[in-house]
Design a protein around this motif. Structure first.
Motif, PDB file in Angstrom:
ATOM      1  N   TYR A 307     -26.985 -19.230 -63.295  1.00 28.81           N
ATOM      2  CA  TYR A 307     -27.482 -18.320 -62.598  1.00 28.81           C
ATOM      3  C   TYR A 307     -28.038 -18.468 -61.403  1.00 28.81           C
ATOM      4  N   PRO A 308     -29.177 -19.491 -60.975  1.00 28.85           N
ATOM      5  CA  PRO A 308     -29.681 -19.814 -59.605  1.00 28.85           C
ATOM      6  C   PRO A 308     -28.555 -19.823 -58.550  1.00 28.85           C
ATOM      7  N   ALA A 309     -27.377 -20.571 -58.911  1.00 33.45           N
ATOM      8  CA  ALA A 309     -26.157 -20.560 -58.061  1.00 33.45           C
ATOM      9  C   ALA A 309     -25.904 -19.211 -57.713  1.00 33.45           C
ATOM     10  N   LEU A 310     -25.685 -18.259 -58.428  1.00 34.04           N
ATOM     11  CA  LEU A 310     -25.268 -17.018 -58.040  1.00 34.04           C
ATOM     12  C   LEU A 310     -26.060 -16.297 -57.206  1.00 34.04           C
ATOM     13  N   THR A 311     -27.523 -16.565 -57.136  1.00 36.27           N
ATOM     14  CA  THR A 311     -28.442 -15.880 -56.426  1.00 36.27           C
ATOM     15  C   THR A 311     -28.420 -16.456 -54.842  1.00 36.27           C
ATOM     16  N   ARG A 312     -27.717 -17.478 -54.461  1.00 36.15           N
ATOM     17  CA  ARG A 312     -27.973 -18.135 -53.464  1.00 36.15           C
ATOM     18  C   ARG A 312     -26.997 -17.417 -52.086  1.00 36.15           C
ATOM     19  N   PRO A 313     -27.598 -17.327 -51.133  1.00 43.18           N
ATOM     20  CA  PRO A 313     -27.139 -16.345 -49.700  1.00 43.18           C
ATOM     21  C   PRO A 313     -25.373 -16.682 -49.584  1.00 43.18           C
ATOM     22  N   ASN A 314     -24.808 -17.584 -49.912  1.00 43.51           N
ATOM     23  CA  ASN A 314     -23.297 -17.777 -49.840  1.00 43.51           C
ATOM     24  C   ASN A 314     -22.421 -17.431 -50.951  1.00 43.51           C
ATOM     25  N   VAL A 315     -22.948 -16.759 -51.866  1.00 48.41           N
ATOM     26  CA  VAL A 315     -22.363 -16.247 -52.920  1.00 48.41           C
ATOM     27  C   VAL A 315     -22.479 -14.847 -53.221  1.00 48.41           C
ATOM     28  N   THR A 316     -21.325 -14.303 -53.692  1.00 41.21           N
ATOM     29  CA  THR A 316     -21.132 -12.775 -53.820  1.00 41.21           C
ATOM     30  C   THR A 316     -20.509 -12.612 -55.234  1.00 41.21           C
ATOM     31  N   VAL A 317     -21.178 -11.821 -56.067  1.00 40.30           N
ATOM     32  CA  VAL A 317     -20.609 -11.504 -57.289  1.00 40.30           C
ATOM     33  C   VAL A 317     -19.647 -10.213 -57.477  1.00 40.30           C
ATOM     34  N   HIS A 318     -18.538 -10.125 -57.788  1.00 39.45           N
ATOM     35  CA  HIS A 318     -17.745  -9.093 -57.907  1.00 39.45           C
ATOM     36  C   HIS A 318     -17.453  -8.834 -59.184  1.00 39.45           C
ATOM     37  N   PRO A 319     -18.178  -7.804 -59.899  1.00 35.96           N
ATOM     38  CA  PRO A 319     -18.103  -7.476 -61.396  1.00 35.96           C
ATOM     39  C   PRO A 319     -16.923  -6.750 -61.470  1.00 35.96           C
ATOM     40  N   ALA A 320     -15.781  -7.390 -61.265  1.00 35.29           N
ATOM     41  CA  ALA A 320     -14.412  -6.905 -61.567  1.00 35.29           C
ATOM     42  C   ALA A 320     -13.392  -7.891 -61.387  1.00 35.29           C
ATOM     43  N   ALA A 321     -12.095  -7.547 -62.118  1.00 28.33           N
ATOM     44  CA  ALA A 321     -11.327  -8.280 -62.288  1.00 28.33           C
ATOM     45  C   ALA A 321     -10.413  -8.423 -60.883  1.00 28.33           C
ATOM     46  N   VAL A 322      -9.519  -9.492 -60.505  1.00 28.08           N
ATOM     47  CA  VAL A 322      -8.941  -9.332 -59.452  1.00 28.08           C
ATOM     48  C   VAL A 322      -7.737  -8.316 -59.591  1.00 28.08           C
ATOM     49  N   GLN A 323      -7.512  -7.545 -58.708  1.00 27.55           N
ATOM     50  CA  GLN A 323      -6.594  -6.565 -59.008  1.00 27.55           C
ATOM     51  C   GLN A 323      -5.126  -6.894 -58.038  1.00 27.55           C
ATOM     52  N   ALA A 324      -5.375  -7.477 -56.916  1.00 26.50           N
ATOM     53  CA  ALA A 324      -4.009  -8.018 -56.089  1.00 26.50           C
ATOM     54  C   ALA A 324      -4.659  -8.878 -54.952  1.00 26.50           C
ATOM     55  N   VAL A 325      -3.679  -9.590 -54.396  1.00 20.75           N
ATOM     56  CA  VAL A 325      -3.826 -10.700 -53.370  1.00 20.75           C
ATOM     57  C   VAL A 325      -2.965 -10.178 -52.121  1.00 20.75           C
ATOM     58  N   ASP A 326      -3.320  -9.974 -50.907  1.00 23.18           N
ATOM     59  CA  ASP A 326      -2.556  -9.595 -49.761  1.00 23.18           C
ATOM     60  C   ASP A 326      -3.084 -10.687 -48.806  1.00 23.18           C
ATOM     61  N   GLY A 327      -2.337 -11.353 -48.828  1.00 29.81           N
ATOM     62  CA  GLY A 327      -2.490 -12.511 -47.398  1.00 29.81           C
ATOM     63  C   GLY A 327      -3.601 -13.250 -47.960  1.00 29.81           C
ATOM     64  N   ASN A 328      -4.927 -13.306 -46.895  1.00 26.83           N
ATOM     65  CA  ASN A 328      -5.818 -14.180 -47.411  1.00 26.83           C
ATOM     66  C   ASN A 328      -6.865 -12.942 -47.914  1.00 26.83           C
ATOM     67  N   ARG A 329      -6.523 -11.921 -48.356  1.00 26.22           N
ATOM     68  CA  ARG A 329      -7.578 -10.860 -48.990  1.00 26.22           C
ATOM     69  C   ARG A 329      -7.298 -10.584 -50.227  1.00 26.22           C
ATOM     70  N   VAL A 330      -8.569 -11.119 -51.016  1.00 25.12           N
ATOM     71  CA  VAL A 330      -8.339 -10.699 -52.666  1.00 25.12           C
ATOM     72  C   VAL A 330      -9.091  -9.449 -52.865  1.00 25.12           C
ATOM     73  N   THR A 331      -8.541  -8.443 -53.544  1.00 22.05           N
ATOM     74  CA  THR A 331      -9.141  -7.319 -53.819  1.00 22.05           C
ATOM     75  C   THR A 331      -9.313  -7.099 -55.498  1.00 22.05           C
ATOM     76  N   GLY A 332     -10.513  -6.650 -55.684  1.00 27.50           N
ATOM     77  CA  GLY A 332     -10.983  -6.578 -57.099  1.00 27.50           C
ATOM     78  C   GLY A 332     -10.618  -5.106 -57.265  1.00 27.50           C
ATOM     79  N   ALA A 333     -10.635  -4.969 -58.852  1.00 29.42           N
ATOM     80  CA  ALA A 333     -10.157  -3.673 -59.441  1.00 29.42           C
ATOM     81  C   ALA A 333     -11.265  -2.604 -58.840  1.00 29.42           C
ATOM     82  N   ASP A 334     -12.602  -2.842 -58.490  1.00 31.34           N
ATOM     83  CA  ASP A 334     -13.670  -2.102 -58.245  1.00 31.34           C
ATOM     84  C   ASP A 334     -13.441  -1.782 -56.593  1.00 31.34           C
ATOM     85  N   GLY A 335     -12.461  -2.095 -56.044  1.00 38.25           N
ATOM     86  CA  GLY A 335     -12.190  -2.118 -54.467  1.00 38.25           C
ATOM     87  C   GLY A 335     -12.938  -3.072 -53.416  1.00 38.25           C
ATOM     88  N   SER A 336     -13.651  -3.946 -54.142  1.00 34.82           N
ATOM     89  CA  SER A 336     -14.244  -4.991 -53.224  1.00 34.82           C
ATOM     90  C   SER A 336     -13.335  -5.833 -52.783  1.00 34.82           C
TER      91      SER A 336
END
Length: 495
Positions: A307-336
């Motif tokens: 939990y402390p690691a997830l609060t650090r400035p360099n961490v982003t939590v995406h509360p969704a499964a990965v939907q697709a990968v396009d090149g270097n871009r990873v897209t979650g099921a929530d659109g993030s």
């Protein structure tokens, strides 16, 4: 043990006859070899496709890898280790323990490294198993499948992942040659492995994007270094070590009562909620990390650093499964989205669809996989009708969410060696569990499971197989498991 000291894999132009052949040299395979020798089986081999023993503790070398069961309990009862340096041992210590135990009991020379089983089929004329390997053919009276359920990585089918231009690897195949310093990393999954390696890599990476399909219950981990004085005491006073092991076992069994009566888990769940609240002050992030199911429905996780690691400035939590990968871009099921150069898969293992089941065949050439049709089944989690003289270790119906794999394994080993002793003294040539006996046991398990947290906790977990059936869990105490498997029951078998 250095590679140069290992015995070479055995090669022969002719079939090699043995009384017992064990597939895999992890904790199950080593334990099986030790107990079979104690039962009087001297002519046995252990075949191992890798070049070293250790099973899951050989394969999983990711940063922060450690056990989530107390060290004194995560070991063979017949081979206590007073030298654990932490209350919850790390991967290097556990692997060293397995090596030392195998060597100390004379098992290492019996292991044929670099020998992969490609097919094992029952031959009724020979009353033996014909085991084809990459180093020749074996004929064996007893076959022991000890490949384990935490062995083969589960790789998700994510559109575009195969074309990702950066580095992609599973946590169980960690790329230590890939420097994560300053990297932009996407972590797929938030289970037991991710909870350990995310805090370990977070300080080094530039950005870490955690794609979390399901929030997990994470409890505080009562881990600490074991003082030298305590280790000296355990070394000099074996009774103290037995007392520690028994105390840890009793504590986990007390927790297990809640798994069978989920309403009792509310107190433990409050501990998890307070642990989350203390570590994560941001209400939005805390909501994303709060599970919506009963604690224990999924594997219980322990960490003081996740939990402390997830609060650090360099961490982003995406509360969704990965939907697709396009090149270097990873897209979650929530659109993030996240632009990254490394993808780490913390997506678990083939637990119930064990790959070894596709390589073991009955007399008619039908695989164990085809017999199971997506729902693994075995009498007492150990023997399967149609597959005579064969034993599965850490098999279906025996998993618990609260205890040690060694507790389950040693109960099975007692049953297996009882079977082998009876087989030899009675002059049997085959033993095949009766179909009605196996079916009755399976029905008994399934009748007891609905009231447990595994089924009633309101989640989807690896306890459920491809048909939606819980083929993994033991719905009672491990004390009952040990009593049930303590004595071999010859009347359950056709011979």
């Amino acid at each position: 043990m250095p590679h140069s000291d290992r015995p070479a894999a055995w090669t022969s132009p002719r079939p090699h006859r043995v009384e017992a052949l064990i597939i895999g040299s992890g904790l199950s395979g080593i334990g099986a070899a030790i107990e079979l020798r104690r039962a009087g089986v001297r002519d046995l081999v252990v075949v191992e496709k890798a070049d070293d023993l250790g099973g899951t503790w050989r394969d999983n070398t990711y940063p922060g890898c450690a056990c989530d069961v107390p060290s004194a309990l995560y070991s063979y009862s017949f081979a206590p280790n007073p030298e654990w340096t932490r209350a919850f041992a790390g991967q290097p210590e556990i692997r060293a323990y397995l090596r030392d135990t195998a060597a100390g009991h004379g098992i290492t020379p019996l292991i044929r490294f670099g020998t992969e089983v490609t097919r094992a089929q029952w031959d009724p004329r020979e009353a033996r198993w014909r085991v084809e390997t990459t180093r020749g053919l074996y004929l064996t009276r007893f076959l022991v499948a000890a490949a384990g359920p935490w062995h083969e990585p589960l790789l998700p089918d994510i559109p575009g992942l195969a074309d990702f231009p950066g580095e992609v690897f599973h946590s169980a195949r960690w790329r230590h040659d890939h420097d994560l310093t300053g990297a932009r990393v996407a972590v797929v999954g938030s289970g037991a492995s991710a909870v350990q390696f995310v805090p370990a890599i977070q300080p080094r990476v530039a950005q870490l994007h955690l794609f979390q399909r399901t929030a997990q219950w994470v409890l505080p981990k009562p881990d600490h270094p074991v003082p030298h004085a305590e280790r000296r005491l355990l070394r000099s006073l074996p009774a103290a070590q037995r007392a520690l092991r028994n105390a840890e076992y009793a504590a986990l069994e007390a927790l297990g009562i809640g798994f069978r009566h989920p309403s009792l888990l509310r107190v433990v769940q409050k501990v998890g909620a307070l642990h989350l609240r203390a570590a994560v002050k941001d209400p939005r992030l805390r909501r994303a990390l709060t599970p919506d199911y009963t604690l224990g429905c999924k594997r219980l996780l322990l960490s003081n650093t996740y939990y402390p690691a997830l609060t650090r400035p360099n961490v982003t939590v995406h509360p969704a499964a990965v939907q697709a990968v396009d090149g270097n871009r990873v897209t979650g099921a929530d659109g993030s989205t996240a632009d990254v150069d490394t993808v780490i898969l913390g997506t678990g293992f083939h637990i119930l669809d064990m790959p070894i089941a596709g390589r073991v065949f009955d007399a008619d050439g039908v695989s164990l996989d085809d017999h199971w049709k997506g729902s693994p089944d075995a009498y007492l989690g150990t023997t399967v009708t149609g597959f005579p003289n064969a034993f599965i270790l850490l098999g279906p119906h025996l998993g618990t969410g609260h205890s040690s794999a060694y507790t389950i394994l040693e109960a099975q080993l007692a049953y297996m060696t009882g079977a082998v002793r009876h087989f030899r003294s009675a002059g049997w040539t085959t033993m095949n569990v009766r179909p009605e006996v196996q079916a009755a046991f399976g029905a008994e398990v399934q009748q007891a499971l609905p009231s447990t947290v595994y089924n009633a906790g309101g989640c989807s977990s690896y306890y459920l197989d491809n048909n939606g059936l819980n083929s993994f869990s033991w719905p009672w105490s491990t004390g009952r498991l040990r009593r049930r498997l303590a004595h071999f029951d010859p009347e359950a078998y056709d011979t």
